[in-house]
Design an enzyme around this catalytic site. Structure first.
Site, PDB file in Angstrom:
ATOM      1  N   ARG A 172       1.196  10.864 -46.295  1.00 31.58           N
ATOM      2  CA  ARG A 172       1.850   9.680 -45.735  1.00 31.58           C
ATOM      3  C   ARG A 172       0.854   8.683 -45.137  1.00 31.58           C
ATOM      4  O   ARG A 172       1.153   7.502 -45.010  1.00 31.58           O
ATOM      5  CB  ARG A 172       2.930  10.092 -44.743  1.00 31.58           C
ATOM      6  CG  ARG A 172       4.128  10.753 -45.462  1.00 31.58           C
ATOM      7  CD  ARG A 172       5.128  11.356 -44.512  1.00 31.58           C
ATOM      8  NE  ARG A 172       4.584  12.413 -43.695  1.00 31.58           N
ATOM      9  CZ  ARG A 172       4.513  13.697 -44.029  1.00 31.58           C
ATOM     10  NH1 ARG A 172       4.968  14.088 -45.200  1.00 31.58           N
ATOM     11  NH2 ARG A 172       3.999  14.593 -43.220  1.00 31.58           N
ATOM     12  N   GLU A 177      -1.641  26.772 -37.479  1.00 30.28           N
ATOM     13  CA  GLU A 177      -1.016  27.778 -36.625  1.00 30.28           C
ATOM     14  C   GLU A 177      -1.125  29.170 -37.242  1.00 30.28           C
ATOM     15  O   GLU A 177      -1.386  30.148 -36.568  1.00 30.28           O
ATOM     16  CB  GLU A 177       0.451  27.420 -36.373  1.00 30.28           C
ATOM     17  CG  GLU A 177       1.109  28.297 -35.324  1.00 30.28           C
ATOM     18  CD  GLU A 177       2.511  27.843 -34.990  1.00 30.28           C
ATOM     19  OE1 GLU A 177       3.181  28.573 -34.257  1.00 30.28           O
ATOM     20  OE2 GLU A 177       2.926  26.757 -35.443  1.00 30.28           O
TER      21      GLU A 177
END
Length: 174
Positions: free
Chosen positions: A59, A96
């Site tokens: 994006r 993560e």
């Protein structure tokens, strides 16, 4: 900014439980809102003597390409490993659960070029930190890192604390 913020759809429990996804596609689908967001970046950088815009996959390509076009300067894509066709340099970063790697063409930025790095959103800061390192490895000077959305609770700015950061809007504690 309030109007633009209202154009972003919030999707609870996506991609995992207890995460709220900030979907900017609803802003981009609204011609007036998309135009206003792009103009916001243009107004910020039009007098800053920027040499190139670096956009982060995917994006960041949208806002970065529009900004580069409006400024009349080059656009450089930074992509996930294995997506660029020519000689690249890469930078790993932690997620993560695991790690990832970003790449840039080895000849994309010249020594001393003034760069704005742009992406749609800053969360934990891993992707932007890796991108900044890539720009600096090539000799570029990161003038600022720019985002449409910032999630300050995730402390992404800490990953690039030695660099200036601009975010058009924040979603705190939401």
């Amino acid at each position: 900014m309030t109007d633009l913020k209202k154009k972003i759809r919030s999707i609870p429990d996506f991609p995992i439980k207890n995460v709220t996804f900030r979907d900017i596609t609803t802003l981009m689908q609204d011609g007036e809102a998309f135009h206003a967001a792009c103009d916001l970046f243009y107004e910020r950088y039009k007098d800053r003597k920027i040499d190139k815009i670096v956009g982060i996959d995917a994006r960041g390509f949208v806002f970065g390409a529009v900004l580069a076009y409006r400024l009349g300067i080059g656009f450089v894509p930074v992509r996930k490993k294995g997506k660029l066709p020519y000689k690249t340099i890469s930078e790993k970063y932690n997620l993560e659960y695991g790690s990832a790697e970003m790449e840039i063409h080895a000849d994309a930025i010249g020594r001393g070029e003034r760069i704005v790095v742009i992406d749609d959103l800053i969360a934990t800061g891993g992707t932007i930190a890796a991108t900044v390192k890539l720009v600096e490895k090539l000799g570029g000077k990161v003038v600022e890192c720019a985002f449409l959305v910032e999630l300050p609770d995730l402390k992404g700015r800490e990953a690039i604390k030695d660099h200036d950061v601009f975010s058009a809007m924040t979603f705190e504690g939401e």
